[in-house]
Design an enzyme around this catalytic site. Structure first.
Site, short mmCIF file in Angstrom:
data_model
loop_
_atom_site.label_atom_id
_atom_site.label_comp_id
_atom_site.label_asym_id
_atom_site.label_seq_id
_atom_site.Cartn_x
_atom_site.Cartn_y
_atom_site.Cartn_z
N ASP A 219 0.84 -1.20 0.00
CA ASP A 219 0.00 0.00 0.00
C ASP A 219 0.87 1.25 0.00
OD1 ASP A 219 -2.31 -1.52 0.11
OD2 ASP A 219 -2.36 -1.53 2.30
N TYR A 285 5.71 -9.00 8.04
CA TYR A 285 5.26 -7.62 8.26
C TYR A 285 5.49 -7.20 9.70
CZ TYR A 285 2.50 -8.56 4.03
OH TYR A 285 2.09 -8.90 2.77
N TYR A 354 -4.14 -10.26 3.31
CA TYR A 354 -4.35 -8.83 3.57
C TYR A 354 -4.16 -8.59 5.06
CZ TYR A 354 -6.31 -8.38 -1.13
OH TYR A 354 -6.49 -8.37 -2.48
#
Ligand SMILES: [Zn+2]
Ligand SMILES: [Zn+2]
Length: 399
Positions: A219, A285, A354
């Site tokens: 993103d 992440y 996601y």
């Protein structure tokens, strides 16, 4: 044609006089109909007005010179010749084939490509390469013109994105670059990695544009850290191809220190783009999340049990992706408290997971989620990709 020549040709192949009775042909067009006797036929000089090609073979000089002029200003190692001839010429060739047979023949375009390819190899001191040509030289005998098509160059590398206000690829505004209030009169919503990497390479290669192919994307507001993300930069119509990639790397990295870094730039092939697009990579992440209530160590222990999740296409991307449910595997998830309601999560997840929705639950569209486990609202306030497991890629791209 002189009878003596006809009889000489008859010795080579007894079908020749019969064909020449029907059609006047130059040596090239005749030899193409009897490929196994090609050399012998070409050694006998005839000067016929050619029914098939209008003596195109003795009229290539002008186009060859044009081609040399065009190629002179370009940097390339290999080339390929393509030919355009009038449609009627091909129809006449088909008539000859219908009469004489098509076995043991080749088309006039093939011969023109080969002969002119050889001439240009000598004049340009470059090699014809069918599979990997830097330049396609199109000899247009219809309009008596020459066009060149420059093959793009492809550069493989990894990028780090250090800003939360940078898109991966160009993100033009609805105003189509004209500039409006929405985009603050910049014509685009965000500066992109594509721009920052592409412009210096376009300038150095005198290309006309670029395409940016990433191995997935993050993103705009997520940073891409660690070893970076693999990408291929494609440069259209480069007039120069011998680029000093180490120097380019330094130029890019020193110019935009706080926004991006690129690493290990290396030339690769067109076929690698598809390969890069098709790989599915596990990622790690780092997320900062804020919960709607105070958190305890026991809450963290519960979060760490997350394993298999079912994810419907996130609400925020529904406008461009089909609504589907997918099962995703969370390889590992660890947390630590940064404040009463604030926590840091390190998440290793299967390709395509996601992460924002894994955390906030997307109104029950991702199940289970951190929000569901904690039974409160949880917002992902910061997200970084800290590792992409793509160790095998470098080797693939070198092949
Ligand atoms: Zn001919
Ligand atoms: Zn605008």
């Amino acid at each position: 044609m002189l009878n003596s020549k006809k009889s000489e040709l008859a010795k080579i192949n007894k079908k020749i006089p019969q064909l020449l009775q029907k059609y006047n042909l130059c040596n090239n067009c005749l030899a193409r109909q009897f490929l196994s006797d090609r050399k012998k036929i070409l050694s006998i000089k005839t000067n016929s007005e050619c029914y098939l090609c209008n003596n195109i073979f003795s009229n290539t000089k002008q186009l060859i010179e044009k081609a040399i002029t065009l190629a002179k200003n370009l940097e390339f190692r290999t080339f390929l010749v393509g030919t355009q001839v009038p449609r009627e010429m091909l129809t006449r060739e088909e008539a000859v084939w219908d009469y004489n047979g098509i076995e043991n023949t080749e088309s006039i375009k093939t011969e023109l490509n080969r002969l002119n390819g050889r001439i240009l190899e000598k004049k340009l001191k470059k090699k014809v390469d069918f599979a990997n040509y830097d330049l396609l030289i199109l000899l247009d005998f219809i309009n008596n013109n020459v066009k060149v098509q420059i093959t793009p160059i492809y550069i493989y590398g990894h990028y780090l994105k250090l800003s939360r206000e940078l898109s991966q690829t160009k993100w033009p505004c609805d105003c189509n670059g004209k500039g409006c209030e929405k985009c603050n009169f910049k014509g685009k919503m965000y500066t992109s990695v594509e721009d920052l990497v592409g412009y210096p390479v376009i300038a150095e290669s005198s290309g006309i544009g670029s395409k940016f192919h990433g191995a997935g994307r993050e993103d705009v507001n997520a940073r891409m850290l660690g070893n970076g993300r693999a990408f291929i930069l494609e440069i259209s119509e480069p007039k120069k191809r011998k680029l000093d990639l180490r120097k380019l790397e330094k130029t890019i990295n020193s110019k935009h220190k706080k926004l991006i870094q690129v690493k290990n730039l290396a030339f690769c092939k067109k076929s690698h783009v598809e390969l890069l697009k098709s790989v599915r990579l596990e990622k790690v992440y780092r997320a900062i999340a804020r919960a709607g209530r105070n958190l305890t160590k026991e809450d963290l222990a519960e979060i760490m049990k997350l394993n298999i999740i079912n994810q419907n296409t996130p609400t925020r991307v529904l406008h461009r992706r089909a609504d589907k449910e997918r099962m995703r595997s969370i390889k590992s998830i660890t947390g630590r408290l940064l404040g009463k309601k604030k926590l840091e999560l390190i998440i290793a997840a299967e390709a395509g997971t996601y992460i924002k929705e894994l955390i906030n639950g997307d109104n029950g569209r991702t199940k289970p989620s951190v929000a569901e486990i904690l039974n409160t609202n949880v917002a992902c306030v910061e997200l970084d990709v800290i590792k992409i497991k793509d160790g095998f890629l470098d080797e693939l791209m070198a092949g």
